[in-house]
Design a protein around this motif. Structure first.
Motif, mmCIF file in Angstrom:
data_model
loop_
_atom_site.group_PDB
_atom_site.id
_atom_site.type_symbol
_atom_site.label_atom_id
_atom_site.label_comp_id
_atom_site.label_asym_id
_atom_site.label_seq_id
_atom_site.Cartn_x
_atom_site.Cartn_y
_atom_site.Cartn_z
ATOM 1 N N ASP A 47 -7.895 -42.088 65.481
ATOM 2 C CA ASP A 47 -7.025 -42.219 66.645
ATOM 3 C C ASP A 47 -5.966 -41.124 66.704
ATOM 4 N N PHE A 48 -5.412 -40.782 65.548
ATOM 5 C CA PHE A 48 -4.394 -39.744 65.465
ATOM 6 C C PHE A 48 -4.796 -38.765 64.357
ATOM 7 N N LEU A 49 -4.568 -37.478 64.606
ATOM 8 C CA LEU A 49 -4.852 -36.451 63.611
ATOM 9 C C LEU A 49 -3.636 -35.544 63.472
ATOM 10 N N ARG A 50 -3.454 -35.054 62.251
ATOM 11 C CA ARG A 50 -2.363 -34.127 61.963
ATOM 12 C C ARG A 50 -2.958 -32.742 61.733
ATOM 13 N N VAL A 51 -2.476 -31.759 62.502
ATOM 14 C CA VAL A 51 -2.927 -30.374 62.373
ATOM 15 C C VAL A 51 -1.937 -29.652 61.470
#
Length: 310
Positions: free
Chosen positions: A262-266
């Motif tokens: 659902d959420f990703l950190r770049v």
């Protein structure tokens, strides 16, 4: 024909007589029941005591019918309550599903906030969008792009582990190629043995571990992290654990939850700066002669011998 006509003519007077007699009996009963006299009251009491108890058999059908009516009414009320409870249960299920989704999102966001990274690494978080289709088989879209400073090749991770790398950046979106994609190749380190290997995706949930120098030193359950070789990914990011597949080949059980991305950190990873010129702290190299050898050092002056003449 005459006989049938006589029968009909005989039946009509009998019916009339019976109706008249019944009317007279009912009228007399009404009158007797309405007369206010002690003698008549005693007669009514004696009549009730004599005949009414014996009418229980006649009241059974009526009692049963009343019971059936009450039971039907009760069943109708129970059915309505059941339907109302079903509607409330459906609403509660919807609320439960919403609560579970919010709880999962909250847990992932908390996990992203709690993950320990290199202090030099900064990050930008984005929401996973539906994949619009591409040549990649295993990829997702993020709602962050060049306006957020995202660059091709940056690593992405959820709150648990490495997910993939940026491959294609638009102004407001970016495509993430997952580690499970067949075009994904990243260098990894297997701990505690320190073996270097290549993690290769094959469109399955367990990517392959390839090019191991000493496979006998690797055991299922060993920790797999990014090695940082080649500058593809920063070193030390958790990838998963070693597992043995059904084909007896070493694979990696990824730490990231691919079922709920659902959420990703770049991760903003910048290449190391290279020195273009020498600084004041670094002395220049010694000059060389024509023959390529360095100039000889001047011999120190001879010290006078002890006790010598000069």
């Amino acid at each position: 024909m005459a006989r049938n006509r006589d029968d009909i003519d005989f039946a009509r007077p009998v019916r009339r007589i019976l109706i008249a007699a019944m009317a007279v009996v009912l009228a007399l009963t009404f009158l007797v029941w309405r007369i206010d006299s002690p003698r008549v009251e005693r007669f009514r009491a004696a009549f009730i005591d004599r005949f009414v108890p014996t009418f229980d058999w006649a009241m059974v059908p009526v009692t049963k019918m009343l019971g059936m009516v009450e039971g039907f009414q009760s069943y109708a009320r129970i059915y309505e309550q059941n339907q109302e409870l079903r509607r409330e249960l459906q609403q509660m299920k919807a609320w439960k599903e919403a609560a579970v989704q919010l709880e999962q999102q909250n847990a992932k966001l908390l996990a992203q906030n709690a993950v320990r990274l290199d202090p030099k690494l900064t990050s930008v978080s984005g929401v996973v969008l539906a994949d619009s289709g591409s040549p990649f088989r295993q990829s997702v879209l993020l709602n962050v792009g060049s306006r957020d400073g995202v660059v091709d090749g940056w690593a992405t991770m959820d709150g648990l582990g490495l997910v993939g790398r940026i491959s294609g950046v638009g102004r407001t979106t970016a495509r993430v190629v997952l580690l499970t994609d067949s075009s994904s190749r990243i260098p990894v380190t297997i701990q505690p043995s320190g073996q270097r290997a290549l993690l290769s995706g094959d469109n399955s949930a367990l990517p392959l571990v390839e090019f191991l120098e000493s496979p006998e030193l690797v055991r299922p359950g060993d920790r797999v992290v990014s090695s940082g070789d080649g500058g593809v990914f920063p070193a030390g990011i958790l990838v998963g654990q070693v597992a043995q597949g059904s084909d007896r080949r070493l694979r990696v059980r990824l730490a990231a939850d691919y079922e709920r991305l659902d959420f990703l950190r770049v991760l903003r990873s910048h290449p190391a700066e290279q020195l273009q010129d020498v600084g004041a702290l670094i002395p220049p190299a010694p000059e060389t002669g024509e023959a390529g050898s360095s100039a000889p050092l001047t011999a120190p002056a001879a010290l006078p011998r002890p006790g010598g003449n000069g």
